[in-house]
Design a protein around this motif. Sequence first.
Motif, PDB file in Angstrom:
ATOM      1  N   TRP A  98      -4.472  -7.880 -25.193  1.00 54.18           N
ATOM      2  CA  TRP A  98      -3.634  -8.737 -26.032  1.00 54.18           C
ATOM      3  C   TRP A  98      -2.731  -9.605 -25.152  1.00 54.18           C
ATOM      4  N   PRO A  99      -2.368 -10.790 -25.615  1.00 50.94           N
ATOM      5  CA  PRO A  99      -1.427 -11.618 -24.824  1.00 50.94           C
ATOM      6  C   PRO A  99      -0.066 -10.941 -24.708  1.00 50.94           C
ATOM      7  N   ARG A 100       0.540 -11.094 -23.565  1.00 54.62           N
ATOM      8  CA  ARG A 100       1.835 -10.482 -23.299  1.00 54.62           C
ATOM      9  C   ARG A 100       2.933 -11.244 -24.048  1.00 54.62           C
ATOM     10  N   PRO A 101       3.917 -10.545 -24.628  1.00 57.14           N
ATOM     11  CA  PRO A 101       5.028 -11.235 -25.293  1.00 57.14           C
ATOM     12  C   PRO A 101       5.704 -12.229 -24.357  1.00 57.14           C
ATOM     13  N   GLU A 102       6.195 -13.311 -24.941  1.00 55.68           N
ATOM     14  CA  GLU A 102       6.725 -14.401 -24.138  1.00 55.68           C
ATOM     15  C   GLU A 102       7.995 -14.019 -23.386  1.00 55.68           C
ATOM     16  N   THR A 103       8.847 -13.231 -23.983  1.00 61.45           N
ATOM     17  CA  THR A 103      10.116 -12.892 -23.345  1.00 61.45           C
ATOM     18  C   THR A 103      10.135 -11.418 -22.944  1.00 61.45           C
ATOM     19  N   LYS A 104      10.956 -11.112 -21.966  1.00 58.52           N
ATOM     20  CA  LYS A 104      11.103  -9.732 -21.504  1.00 58.52           C
ATOM     21  C   LYS A 104      11.701  -8.860 -22.603  1.00 58.52           C
ATOM     22  N   GLU A 105      12.625  -9.439 -23.376  1.00 58.84           N
ATOM     23  CA  GLU A 105      13.235  -8.685 -24.470  1.00 58.84           C
ATOM     24  C   GLU A 105      12.200  -8.278 -25.508  1.00 58.84           C
ATOM     25  N   ALA A 106      11.322  -9.219 -25.862  1.00 60.55           N
ATOM     26  CA  ALA A 106      10.277  -8.904 -26.843  1.00 60.55           C
ATOM     27  C   ALA A 106       9.311  -7.865 -26.283  1.00 60.55           C
ATOM     28  N   PHE A 107       8.962  -7.983 -25.012  1.00 64.57           N
ATOM     29  CA  PHE A 107       8.045  -7.012 -24.398  1.00 64.57           C
ATOM     30  C   PHE A 107       8.658  -5.610 -24.398  1.00 64.57           C
ATOM     31  N   ASN A 108       9.901  -5.523 -23.972  1.00 60.91           N
ATOM     32  CA  ASN A 108      10.537  -4.212 -23.915  1.00 60.91           C
ATOM     33  C   ASN A 108      10.676  -3.594 -25.300  1.00 60.91           C
ATOM     34  N   GLN A 109      10.944  -4.443 -26.302  1.00 57.50           N
ATOM     35  CA  GLN A 109      11.114  -3.904 -27.646  1.00 57.50           C
ATOM     36  C   GLN A 109       9.800  -3.379 -28.217  1.00 57.50           C
ATOM     37  N   LYS A 110       8.717  -4.117 -27.984  1.00 59.01           N
ATOM     38  CA  LYS A 110       7.430  -3.723 -28.551  1.00 59.01           C
ATOM     39  C   LYS A 110       6.754  -2.617 -27.759  1.00 59.01           C
ATOM     40  N   GLU A 111       7.012  -2.554 -26.457  1.00 56.67           N
ATOM     41  CA  GLU A 111       6.293  -1.615 -25.619  1.00 56.67           C
ATOM     42  C   GLU A 111       7.128  -0.424 -25.175  1.00 56.67           C
ATOM     43  N   ALA A 112       8.401  -0.369 -25.563  1.00 54.31           N
ATOM     44  CA  ALA A 112       9.272   0.699 -25.065  1.00 54.31           C
ATOM     45  C   ALA A 112       8.704   2.080 -25.379  1.00 54.31           C
ATOM     46  N   TYR A 113       8.275   2.284 -26.607  1.00 55.21           N
ATOM     47  CA  TYR A 113       7.749   3.604 -26.989  1.00 55.21           C
ATOM     48  C   TYR A 113       6.516   3.957 -26.176  1.00 55.21           C
ATOM     49  N   TRP A 114       5.606   2.995 -26.039  1.00 58.97           N
ATOM     50  CA  TRP A 114       4.358   3.262 -25.314  1.00 58.97           C
ATOM     51  C   TRP A 114       4.606   3.433 -23.826  1.00 58.97           C
ATOM     52  N   GLN A 115       5.556   2.686 -23.290  1.00 61.35           N
ATOM     53  CA  GLN A 115       5.862   2.800 -21.870  1.00 61.35           C
ATOM     54  C   GLN A 115       6.422   4.182 -21.527  1.00 61.35           C
ATOM     55  N   LEU A 116       7.308   4.683 -22.352  1.00 62.28           N
ATOM     56  CA  LEU A 116       7.984   5.926 -22.034  1.00 62.28           C
ATOM     57  C   LEU A 116       7.216   7.158 -22.515  1.00 62.28           C
ATOM     58  N   GLU A 117       6.769   7.135 -23.764  1.00 63.73           N
ATOM     59  CA  GLU A 117       6.133   8.321 -24.326  1.00 63.73           C
ATOM     60  C   GLU A 117       4.700   8.495 -23.858  1.00 63.73           C
ATOM     61  N   TRP A 118       3.969   7.379 -23.746  1.00 65.88           N
ATOM     62  CA  TRP A 118       2.539   7.457 -23.438  1.00 65.88           C
ATOM     63  C   TRP A 118       2.199   6.872 -22.074  1.00 65.88           C
ATOM     64  N   GLU A 119       3.191   6.608 -21.275  1.00 69.15           N
ATOM     65  CA  GLU A 119       2.969   6.161 -19.891  1.00 69.15           C
ATOM     66  C   GLU A 119       2.044   4.946 -19.820  1.00 69.15           C
ATOM     67  N   ARG A 120       2.393   3.936 -20.649  1.00 68.01           N
ATOM     68  CA  ARG A 120       1.735   2.630 -20.685  1.00 68.01           C
ATOM     69  C   ARG A 120       0.350   2.639 -21.331  1.00 68.01           C
ATOM     70  N   VAL A 121      -0.057   3.749 -21.918  1.00 73.40           N
ATOM     71  CA  VAL A 121      -1.313   3.781 -22.679  1.00 73.40           C
ATOM     72  C   VAL A 121      -1.007   3.332 -24.101  1.00 73.40           C
ATOM     73  N   HIS A 122      -1.684   2.289 -24.573  1.00 75.55           N
ATOM     74  CA  HIS A 122      -1.388   1.698 -25.880  1.00 75.55           C
ATOM     75  C   HIS A 122      -2.695   1.561 -26.662  1.00 75.55           C
TER      76      HIS A 122
END
Length: 434
Positions: A298-322
């Motif tokens: 999928w295309p990466r969110p345009e801003t860092k804020e949007a990326f962190n908000q959408k991916e925070a759960y997957w980054q921390l809980e699932w170690e970047r597996v989405h």
Amino acid sequence: MSSRGRSFSSPSNASQTSSFMFSPKRLIWVIILLCLCIITMNFKYAIQSASQKRAQPAIVGLLAPSLSLSATASESSSSAAAAALLSSNQQSKLLPSRSLNSQSNQQQQQSGGGGPFGDQGSYLSNAIRKGDRRAPRTLIGIISSDSFNDCTYRKRHRTMFDIWNDTRVCSLDQVTSDCQVVYTFILGAGNSSAPTQLVNDSWPLLVEKPIPTKHEDVNAPDTSLLNIRENMNDGKSESFVYFASVMMKKYNLDYAMKLDADSILHLHDFLAFAHSNLPPFPYYHRVFAGALRNKYHWPRPETKEAFNQKEAYWQLEWERVHLYLAGQMYLLSLDLAEWVVQEAPNCPPKNPFDLANLPTSQRKFRGYKEGHEDHDLSSIAIKSPKPITMITIGKTQRFWEHPVKGQPRWERIVRRETARMKGEVFEGKRLRIY
């Protein structure tokens, strides 16, 4: 002479006897033989001990009643109570599992083998056939709308159910205790003031029929008109899951399946899959099944804020597996559907900037909506506070076809299922009826 002979010969005989009894070579051989005997005895003892340990649970379970009955009168009342409790626990836990294993082995020997949609010799499928455990019951919500294409798809689904003519299948308006597959077409029929997502009783769940429509079959008995504005990605799937949870509890159903309008079910393959892989209540635990998808492309969110908000759960809980399950077909057990209903109101709109009005403590892990219903609903399901049982279904294991849009592919499906029900050969194969 004789006395001297005796005195001469006696030491000689004693010397010969001593050399015979205590010869170094013979002593070594005796020691070797003794060592071999000891090793052999230890080896036999080890084998017996291992076999006894493997058989110990079943033996303890079988002997527990007699052990509890043989408690002596000198034992205290608390010891007797503990022994009785141990006996009952062992009977309830050990004996049934032993019985299941023996039944499973016997049924696997009697069954004719497996199949592409699960081990048909498994205990679950054979227990269902033999009546030891009831079959799982699934509510299929075919997502539809009042459009020309979806009207065509509804006719196709109804044609398939007529071809199969299976007593295990019924529409939601005709559900009975014998139905293993219950289907209904899900449409949004609310007015302009209705919400796009309805996951509680704050609003009437269904719209009364008849309603003004472009196509008459929208008011047919096998449709369910949700009191939401028609949409695809703004809460319709979550609303279906809420509706399904209500119906599942009302009619004692186990699973809710979301099926796209242009997906065609393979009924007999699904029944085989369900009987082998979907245990009924109370044996399931948060089951989520479907075709696996990965969000990496999928295309990466345009801003860092949007990326962190959408991916925070997957980054921390699932170690970047989405990961998520494709919307063409996915199903949930009742307990997982209830979690989705509980969490859906807490998941804000897909625009991460809409979170600005929320307190900081409430923003975390709540901006993961992407505006794609399959991804968003999967995210809610996977966010369950308890582990889920995910069943990933590959291409060769699927019990549905998607997308079935053109007429040639549809006509081939009709020919195939007609041949199946008549017992005729189709493209060189005789298809099974489960």
